[in-house]
Scaffold this active site. Structure first.
Site, PDB file in Angstrom:
ATOM      1  N   CYS A  74      -3.790   4.779   3.632  1.00 60.20           N
ATOM      2  CA  CYS A  74      -4.219   6.095   3.155  1.00 60.20           C
ATOM      3  C   CYS A  74      -4.400   6.220   1.644  1.00 60.20           C
ATOM      4  CB  CYS A  74      -3.231   7.160   3.632  1.00 60.20           C
ATOM      5  SG  CYS A  74      -3.031   7.248   5.419  1.00 60.20           S
ATOM      6  N   HIS A 128      -3.904  11.507  -1.139  1.00 60.77           N
ATOM      7  CA  HIS A 128      -2.626  11.270  -0.477  1.00 60.77           C
ATOM      8  C   HIS A 128      -1.543  11.945  -1.303  1.00 60.77           C
ATOM      9  CE1 HIS A 128       0.872   9.276   1.245  1.00 60.77           C
ATOM     10  NE2 HIS A 128       0.113   8.985   2.270  1.00 60.77           N
TER      11      HIS A 128
END
Length: 561
Positions: A74, A128
């Site tokens: 991510c 993120h």
């Protein structure tokens, strides 16, 4: 020989692209991101999954059939896409550094729009969260207002999944009765509602609204009714559920994140290669597909809100994911690899007046909500498809150009001090043009770090200090070619002469990438023959030339007499 970042780990473009001139009506931007979404969508040819709202968007968009993330996890992927810099430039391979401190004060995609007078807003998971975005989602650099995170996400890893024993567990498989959940809702539902609220409340000037949905990321905490779309007796295993014989051990990811869930721990699956029981594999796949349909419904609600507010004819919509997710292919689960199932993502651009002409269409009918549980008569087909390779670093320059803001300059090979530039390509040259067939020059690059040559507990997510090997992977129309090179995390340098393993897959004969054709002795011969040709070339161009030599014999043997 050490390959320093100072010696250009960047793509050498060997041809010039001249974008087609376009006139866009899309003064606003709606940027939608899913999490862990592979190309398991109807518009990408999946015969089982039900995604009518995303398919409807695709039918009016430019769809890129082979788009690839730069790292299948991510934080590195999102940072790479939103800065248009590769992981070796952001120097982010894990979750624990902030690029503005560790690498350079790079301008992000929303920051670029903000500097041009846009109101920029973030809902859900866009950057993120955490250290990788300075614990602020890069606010106030990137966003005009503080980013929104759904309050119910705090329960995501808690014991909220009701098991067969009636007790609550922290499980992987977590289809729930939403009314029984804490706060009586789920994170993506909250994000949808907040995004619609922001759309309805914005009345002044152009906006850039980014909406990040958390699913189909694990745990599969989704409304239980979506499981009914995928009866277990209709589920099948991955076409290649076993670990391939020729797979180098360094390439394998031992899927530690799902092993930590209570229901998976109870299976007592041996580490690292022990297979998950087949009946449980089928349930994982069922829950993943159900989570995809759940995300589709959230996307549909967001798009229909554009219609309701009369914004569909002047809002560009971008839809993508940060990376894919393995569903048992190669005996693997989750992401954390360089295979297509982990790196390939959906990517589409809806641009009013370019990919679709809403003029004269009845108000509110561009994106009518399609109920996946209903008997819809709608069928959607992607009309504008590009099959050649593109990358997520291409998103920034393309969105900027299509919004009329121009294209950032191409990054020089050493760009740490350059705030605004791109390591991607402007894909606008494909809009409104029919693709002429495969182009072997168009390639995508991904990479993944490992702490050792054999799977261990931190193989999926090594800290920067523990990275000893970096797998650099090239994806062309015909091949996936990967080299696992020794890597020094202190200097961010790969040693091109320290080859730990290699992978070479011929996709025409092996579309699932199960038969590794890499031969270390042949590769050593190629290295000796070509060592004097490219002392000053970057790693990616070096690999491209190596691939040409490695595959020349293969192409010759496959020619028809």
């Amino acid at each position: 020989m050490l390959l320093s970042l100072q010696r250009c780990i960047c793509v050498l473009i060997t041809y010039t692209l001249t974008p087609a001139a376009v006139e866009t009506k899309g003064k606003h931007v709606l940027f939608i991101m899913a999490d862990d979404l592979r190309t398991t969508l109807g518009c990408y040819g999946d015969p089982l999954v039900k995604t009518p709202n995303i398919d409807q968007l695709a039918s009016k968009s430019q769809v890129f059939f082979n788009a690839y993330a730069q790292q299948a996890v991510c934080a590195p992927s999102r940072t790479s896409m939103l800065t248009s810099r590769r992981p070796d430039t952001t120097r982010l391979y894990d979750f624990y550094s902030y690029w503005r401190v560790a690498a350079g004060n790079y301008t992000t995609l929303p920051q670029h729009f903000k500097s041009q007078g846009y109101t920029t807003m973030s809902v859900g998971k866009v950057f993120h969260p955490g250290i990788a975005s300075n614990n602020t989602d890069d606010y106030p650099y990137s966003w005009s207002v503080p980013p929104y995170h759904p309050p119910s996400f705090r329960y995501e890893k808690q014991k909220v999944c009701k098991g067969d024993d009636g007790a609550l567990h922290a499980d992987l498989l977590c289809a729930v009765n939403v009314t029984e959940q804490p706060s009586g809702t789920l994170p993506d539902m909250e994000s949808s509602a907040e995004a619609v609220r922001l759309l309805r409340g914005h009345h002044d000037g152009p906006f850039f609204l980014a909406v990040g949905f958390h699913k189909p990321h694990i745990p599969f905490r989704i409304p239980q009714e979506y499981l009914s779309l995928y009866p277990l007796d209709k589920m099948s295993l991955a076409p290649d559920p076993d670990v391939p014989e020729g797979l180098p051990s360094v390439a394998y990811n031992p899927w530690m994140d799902i092993r930590s869930r209570e229901d998976v721990r109870a299976l007592n699956t041996s580490f690292p290669y022990g297979p998950i029981p087949k009946d449980f594999q089928l349930r994982i796949r069922q829950h993943y597909f159900a989570a995809v349909s759940y995300v589709d419904a959230q996307v549909g609600q967001l798009l229909s809100a554009l219609d309701d507010m009369g914004l569909a004819d002047d809002t560009m919509v971008v839809f993508s994911s940060d990376h894919g997710w393995s569903l048992g292919e190669h005996g693997e689960w989750a992401k954390y690899s360089n295979f297509d199932v982990a790196t390939r993502v959906p990517l589409m651009f809806y641009v009013p007046g370019v990919t679709f002409f809403p003029d004269g269409v009845r108000a509110g009918s561009v994106f009518p909500f399609v109920d996946v549980f209903g008997q819809s008569k709608h069928t959607f087909k992607a009309e504008h498809v590009v099959s050649n390779m593109v990358e997520l670093v291409d998103v920034f320059p393309t969105v900027s150009y299509m919004a009329g803001l121009g294209v950032p300059d191409r990054c020089p090979c050493v760009s740490f001090k350059q705030e605004l530039c791109t390591e991607g390509r402007n894909l606008a040259y494909t809009f409104g043009r029919r693709e002429r067939g495969k182009n072997a020059e168009e390639i995508a690059f991904s990479q993944y770090p490992r702490p050792a040559d054999v799977p261990q507990a931190n193989s999926d997510l090594p800290f920067l200090k523990d990275i000893k090997v970096m797998g650099y992977s090239l994806r062309s129309w015909d091949y996936r070619y990967t080299l696992w090179l020794g890597f020094d995390p202190n200097t961010f340098q790969a040693n091109v002469t320290d080859v730990h393993a290699g992978e070479l897959y011929m996709l025409a004969d092996d579309p699932f990438q199960d038969h590794n054709l890499y031969n270390h002795s042949v590769h050593s011969l190629v290295l000796r023959k070509t060592s004097g040709l490219y002392q000053s070339l970057g790693l990616q161009e070096r690999m491209r030339l190596q691939l040409v030599f490695l595959t020349a014999g293969m192409k010759q043997s496959h020619r028809k007499p």
